[in-house]
Design a protein around this motif. Structure first.
Motif: not given
Length: 130
Positions: A23-29, A38-39, A93-97, A101-107
């Motif tokens: 949810k936090t990553i989605a809000q940042n994006i 602020k991210a 930073d969109m690349d970081t987000e 997002l990918a890392k969290n999906a794998i987790y």
């Protein structure tokens, strides 16, 4: 009786963390183009501490005792106050987000597979190994 020695509860806590992080990553994006946004990020340590604090309950028997009240904020989520990537003050930073997002999906998917495995084991035991 704890069927899996607390494993299911630990997996549930991990899934809760992954959900808050998602949810936090989605809000940042979603706020990538919002000026002065602020991210935000999630701290597992803070989230775990908040979960442990919820287990503590206290009754006030005297008016001089400390009142135990919780805050309504999302536990473990914090903002990067001094971080900005662009001139408009946005700190996303969109690349970081996208990487997060990918890392969290794998987790999350790994945890889901582990929960599924535990339930399949239980189902096999209940059917008598058939």
């Amino acid at each position: 009786m704890d069927l899996f020695g607390g494993t299911i509860k630990n997996l549930e806590n991990g899934l809760n963390y992954a959900t808050v992080r998602q949810k936090t990553i989605a809000q940042n994006i979603a706020n990538v183009d919002t000026p002065n946004y602020k991210a935000k990020s999630v701290s597992f340590k803070d989230l775990l501490q908040e979960a442990n604090n919820k287990a503590l309950t206290a009754n006030r028997t005297d008016a001089r005792h400390i009142n135990f009240t919780g805050e309504s904020t999302t536990p473990g989520v914090y903002s990067y106050a001094n971080l900005k990537y662009r001139q408009d003050g946005n700190g996303v930073d969109m690349d970081t987000e996208q990487a997060n997002l990918a890392k969290n999906a794998i987790y999350y998917n790994a945890l889901i597979e582990r929960v599924s495995s535990k339930f399949n084991t239980l189902q096999t035991v209940l059917k008598g190994g058939n």
